[in-house]
Design a protein around this motif. Structure first.
Motif, short mmCIF file in Angstrom:
data_model
loop_
_atom_site.label_atom_id
_atom_site.label_comp_id
_atom_site.label_asym_id
_atom_site.label_seq_id
_atom_site.Cartn_x
_atom_site.Cartn_y
_atom_site.Cartn_z
N UNK A 1 1.34 -0.89 -0.16
CA UNK A 1 0.18 0.10 0.15
C UNK A 1 0.97 1.26 -0.33
N UNK A 2 0.39 2.06 -0.69
CA UNK A 2 1.24 3.68 -0.30
C UNK A 2 1.34 4.94 0.86
N UNK A 3 0.02 5.10 0.75
CA UNK A 3 -0.56 6.43 1.81
C UNK A 3 -0.88 5.45 3.16
N UNK A 4 0.00 6.51 3.65
CA UNK A 4 0.13 5.58 5.50
C UNK A 4 1.15 4.73 5.27
N UNK A 5 1.48 3.35 4.97
CA UNK A 5 2.23 2.47 4.46
C UNK A 5 4.05 2.74 3.90
N UNK B 1 1.75 -8.69 1.59
CA UNK B 1 1.12 -7.05 1.30
C UNK B 1 1.31 -6.64 2.63
N UNK B 2 1.38 -5.03 2.44
CA UNK B 2 2.04 -4.30 3.63
C UNK B 2 0.76 -3.30 3.39
N UNK B 3 0.12 -3.10 4.42
CA UNK B 3 -1.01 -2.36 4.95
C UNK B 3 -1.02 -1.28 5.96
N UNK B 4 -1.37 -0.21 5.99
CA UNK B 4 -1.38 0.37 7.20
C UNK B 4 -3.14 0.84 7.73
N UNK B 5 -4.19 0.61 7.32
CA UNK B 5 -5.27 0.64 7.77
C UNK B 5 -6.35 -0.58 7.75
N UNK B 6 -7.37 -0.72 8.21
CA UNK B 6 -8.14 -1.38 8.36
C UNK B 6 -8.94 -1.34 7.28
N UNK B 7 -9.29 -0.77 6.31
CA UNK B 7 -9.83 -1.01 5.12
C UNK B 7 -9.16 -1.47 4.40
N UNK B 8 -7.54 -0.72 4.43
CA UNK B 8 -6.54 -1.45 3.13
C UNK B 8 -6.22 -3.24 4.35
N UNK B 9 -6.09 -3.21 4.88
CA UNK B 9 -5.90 -4.85 5.02
C UNK B 9 -7.50 -6.05 5.18
N UNK B 10 -8.73 -4.85 5.10
CA UNK B 10 -9.85 -6.12 5.22
C UNK B 10 -9.68 -6.53 3.47
N UNK B 11 -8.69 -5.23 2.39
CA UNK B 11 -8.70 -5.62 1.05
C UNK B 11 -7.83 -6.51 1.13
N UNK B 12 -6.77 -6.58 1.50
CA UNK B 12 -5.43 -8.06 1.48
C UNK B 12 -6.36 -8.75 1.56
N UNK B 13 -6.87 -9.34 2.76
CA UNK B 13 -7.13 -10.22 3.71
C UNK B 13 -7.98 -11.14 2.65
#
Ligand code: XBP
Ligand code: MG
Length: 256
Positions: free
Chosen positions: A14-18, A185-197
């Motif tokens: 991910x980009x923003x926040x990560x 995957x590398x993420x920083x947010x709940x929405x991002x984790x939800x997408x990757x998972x």
């Protein structure tokens, strides 16, 4: 048939926040500049912006806010065009800010990207932000030719629905020609984790300024950063406490 898991082949970021803390001093400031340019009295302070981040995507975020403060105006026939114009201006401001050095990579990001390439792993990006923003950030922080480091960049409106929808991760996996079990995957947010998972990916979550109080029950690893020799990362991996510097060898050990 062997029971061993497939080898780790790619890291998807991910980009923003990560990769960088872009939201508070980059995107937020750019939105406010666009609002002022078009004579709107909208002003997103740090706290309000933190709440608005629950809506991913800049156009979607502005429309959500507009519906809250002025539901009738947000339904007007020219509302979509105003949002598009605001977003064009916001993107210009964001690119200017990033080019002026307003945003730095998070600690350990450059190291991990370089180590991963050296270790033969593919790198990719899966983000909801606009492609121009990704180009500007990579060039400003990693230098000219930085985009060539990445085998695939999935960004913005290339998929119809943004995170938490898994579409952007599925799009990237298809371009890479890999299944999710060969990637992290590398993420920083709940929405991002939800997408990757939801795309089947094991995900390392490094929460940032706006997400450090969130819960991440589906994270494969939850760390306070990537760590470096002066300040190791601290967190949990697959339910076990861990402390160290995250590098490709460590990722391969966990993945195996
Ligand atoms: C990031 C976003 C982006 C930016 C704004 O989410 O939600 O929308 O805030 O970018 P993630 P645009 O880190 O999960 O990808 O204005 O270009 O949409
Ligand atoms: Mg993010």
């Amino acid at each position: 048939m062997s029971g061993s898991p497939p080898a780790l082949r790619a890291l998807i970021f991910d980009v923003d926040g990560t990769l960088a803390e872009t939201e508070r001093d980059g995107h937020r400031v750019a939105f406010n500049r666009a609002f002022a340019e078009l004579g709107l009295d909208w002003q997103w302070d740090e706290a309000l912006y933190g709440r608005l981040l629950a809506v991913t995507g800049g156009k979607e975020r502005m429309l959500h806010y507009w519906r809250g403060v002025d539901p009738r105006g947000a339904q007007a026939p020219d509302a979509v065009e105003l949002i598009a114009e605001l977003h064009r201006r916001k993107t210009r401001h964001y690119v200017d800010l990033v080019q002026s050095g307003a945003v730095a990579l998070r600690p350990g990001v450059r190291r991990l990207l370089e180590q991963a390439r050296g270790a033969g792993l593919l790198l990719a990006i899966a983000t909801t932000t606009t492609p121009d923003n990704v180009d500007a950030l990579l060039r400003a922080t990693l230098g000219v030719g930085a985009d060539e480091m990445f085998a695939c960049v999935g960004a913005g409106d290339i998929v119809p629905r943004k995170k938490p929808d898994p579409g952007i991760y599925r799009w990237v996996l298809e371009r890479l020609g890999l299944g999710p079990e060969a990637c992290v995957a590398f993420e920083d947010s709940p929405a991002g984790l939800c997408a990757a998972h939801a795309a089947g990916l094991r995900t390392v979550v490094t929460p940032g300024v706006y997400t450090q109080r969130e819960a991440f029950p589906e994270a494969w690893a939850l760390l306070d950063g990537l760590g470096d020799e002066h300040r190791p990362a601290v967190g949990h991996v697959a339910g076990r406490a861990w402390r160290g510097v995250l590098d490709p060898a460590q990722l391969r050990t966990w993945a195996g």
